[in-house]
Design an enzyme around this catalytic site. Structure first.
Site, PDB file in Angstrom:
ATOM      1  CG  HIS A 189      -5.639  -2.889   7.128  1.00  0.00           C
ATOM      2  ND1 HIS A 189      -4.885  -3.025   5.982  1.00  0.00           N
ATOM      3  CD2 HIS A 189      -5.669  -4.120   7.709  1.00  0.00           C
ATOM      4  CE1 HIS A 189      -4.492  -4.279   5.858  1.00  0.00           C
ATOM      5  NE2 HIS A 189      -4.943  -4.962   6.891  1.00  0.00           N
ATOM      6  CG  HIS A 211       2.470  -6.159   5.651  1.00  0.00           C
ATOM      7  ND1 HIS A 211       1.946  -6.061   4.384  1.00  0.00           N
ATOM      8  CD2 HIS A 211       1.601  -6.947   6.333  1.00  0.00           C
ATOM      9  CE1 HIS A 211       0.833  -6.752   4.305  1.00  0.00           C
ATOM     10  NE2 HIS A 211       0.602  -7.297   5.478  1.00  0.00           N
TER      11      HIS A 211
END
Length: 526
Positions: free
Chosen positions: A86, A132
């Site tokens: 992830h 991110h």
């Protein structure tokens, strides 16, 4: 002990009747080369010290040796647990750490087969960053990440790498990605999966609308090794059928995506309407993939566990960490695995017991990153019913484990951080992680002031679902005034344990194997 004696020992004590005389002689020769100052009499046979060295050596591990792929690898993708990362590019926490190709490389070296990249336009809107989104993380260039994957994809495993692309790009940048991916990978075994950029589907919605708001919270894994792992089935209301709990690769993909980009996508899904049972409906004409946050999975299985398992017999379910795990901690993977989820996505840069379980499962099947799911998760039982992880089942087999001794800390003291002049007080925690009925931990007595502690203790673990059981081992040093110090850990798939007396190598908190630290143990199934 001659080679013939070692061959007999392997058959009668270790349960390994496949060792040939030639293999036994090779083991003898390899072992005695490590023992110095042997008299001529002992240069082709094992004396006591050499035999003990063999037992604690690398030629006597607890899992199949030499390591090799053992499962049927010709089944549909939905029939496997897949080693899944992830936010694979993040070096530390989810809010402010650097993005880099380094954690991608480290994951691939460990055998991870699913790499996730979040793609965003760079500041000039003419190139692509991996970052991110909506955080203070520092970006890394997409081409650098793709090149790292190309170089290291098949270092640990020959089996395909699945590249999940979280896409926040304009159509012209999607076309650029298509050209870059095609040029970088050519005919390599790279499988692309993506979802559409939500900002181009509905400009009024946030791209992270399904994520929870990141809030810094203390998690169990902020400890040196975290708290005990257990499965808790919470009593909650059914999921609101109007709530967006899943992430999908939408059917409108064809209207907004550049043709070259669309052609890259091998794993996709449709946006479904209705409630949970509709979302988990198994279409016999087309398999699909959905992504589900860990908290949503917990809610779904409370009232729809059989639907989840039925769905995963043919379709892919990806589970990912909730947004509040800003410290890159993880959740209990067994909640997903026991319900058939193939892609349990983890933050691989962290540490803690959850990650140890992940590493333990994927030590199976030669460490290739794909582990065949048990048959009872792939089809209905003889009575026509689906497997239920919470049901009370009879004991199928009992694992007997004897812990003889530990060794190697005095050689690895720089890595294990023990004072070389003060022998530790070691004890072992040993137990099972699996279905709730099988899970639990036990503990040996404390051996004081010993670099080579000898416990000689035996434990029994009745197993109702041994196919999903993982053997957990942790060594700690007892400290009367402070928290006990960490002395090593490992996690092993029970389904592949070799019987007999075995040398069990221990790992540090991140899963790196120590050079010398091992436990001598015996495994038996009754």
């Amino acid at each position: 002990m001659t080679a013939e004696h070692l061959q007999r020992f392997a058959a009668e004590v270790q349960g390994d009747d496949g060792m040939t005389t030639e293999e036994a002689q090779a083991a003898v020769d390899s072992t005695i080369r490590e023992v110095k100052h042997l008299p001529a009499l002992h240069r082709r046979v094992l004396h006591l010290e050499a035999f003990f060295r063999y037992l604690l050596g690398d030629l006597n591990p607890p899992l199949p040796f030499p390591s090799k792929v053992m499962h049927d690898m010709n089944a549909p993708l939905a029939h496997y647990y897949i080693y899944t990362g992830h936010n694979s590019y993040i070096t530390g926490n989810q809010l402010s750490s650097d993005c880099s190709d380094v954690p991608i490389i480290e994951s691939l070296k460990r055998g991870v087969r699913v790499i996730e990249l979040d793609m965003w336009p760079n500041s000039t809107k003419d190139d692509i960053d991996v970052v991110h989104g909506g955080t203070l993380t520092a970006p890394v260039k997409l081409d650098k990440c793709l090149e790292a994957i190309r170089t290291y994809a098949f270092v640990a495993s020959d089996y395909p790498v699945i590249l999940t692309l979280e896409d926040h790009l304009t159509p012209d940048l999607q076309a650029k990605v298509a050209k870059l991916v095609t040029k970088t990978y050519g005919d390599k075994r790279i499988v692309v999966s993506t979802k559409p950029p939500k900002e181009f589907l509905d400009p009024t919605k946030s791209v992270k609308e399904t994520d929870e708001i990141p809030v810094k919270t203390k998690t169990s894994e902020e400890d040196a090794w975290g708290e005990e792992i257990s499965i808790h089935y919470k009593t909650q209301k059914s999921i609101d059928e109007n709530e967006e709990d899943f992430q999908y690769e939408e059917e409108t993909l064809k209207h907004i995506v550049e043709p070259e980009y669309k052609q890259l996508i091998a794993i996709t899904a449709k946006k479904l309407h209705g409630g949970v049972k509709d979302w988990l409906h198994d279409d016999p004409l087309e398999a699909k993939r959905i992504s589900l946050r860990e908290t949503r999975l917990e809610k779904a299985i409370e009232n729809h566990a059989t639907d989840v398992i039925r769905f995963t017999q043919r379709n892919l379910l990806r589970v990912f960490p909730k947004g509040s795990r800003v410290d890159s901690s993880n959740y209990n993977p067994l909640i997903g695995w026991t319900h058939g989820a193939q892609m349990v996505a983890f933050n691989m840069q962290g540490h803690g017991r959850s990650l140890w379980l992940m590493q333990g499962l994927f030590r199976a099947n030669g460490g290739c990153g794909y582990v065949k799911k048990p048959d009872f998760l792939l089809k209905n039982g003889p009575d026509g019913k689906l497997f239920d992880p919470k049901s009370k089942l009879p004991v199928k087999k009992t694992l007997k484990v004897k812990v003889y001794l530990g060794d190697g800390w005095h050689l690895d003291f720089k890595t294990t951080h023990f004072d070389i002049y003060s022998p530790p007080d070691f004890y072992v925690k040993i137990g099972i992680a699996g279905v709730q009925a099988d899970s639990g931990m036990k503990k040996t007595k404390i051996i004081q002031d010993e670099w080579t502690p000898k416990w000689e203790e035996e434990f029994e673990f009745p197993l109702t679902v041994p196919e999903l059981a993982l053997l957990r081992l942790e060594v700690h040093e007892y400290d009367m005034t402070e928290k006990d110090d960490f002395g090593g850990q490992t996690c092993l798939p029970v389904s592949e344990l070799r019987t007999g007396i075995r040398s069990v190598p221990l790992h540090d908190q991140k899963g790196n194997k120590y050079n010398s630290v091992k436990l001598l143990m015996r495994f038996e199934f009754v």
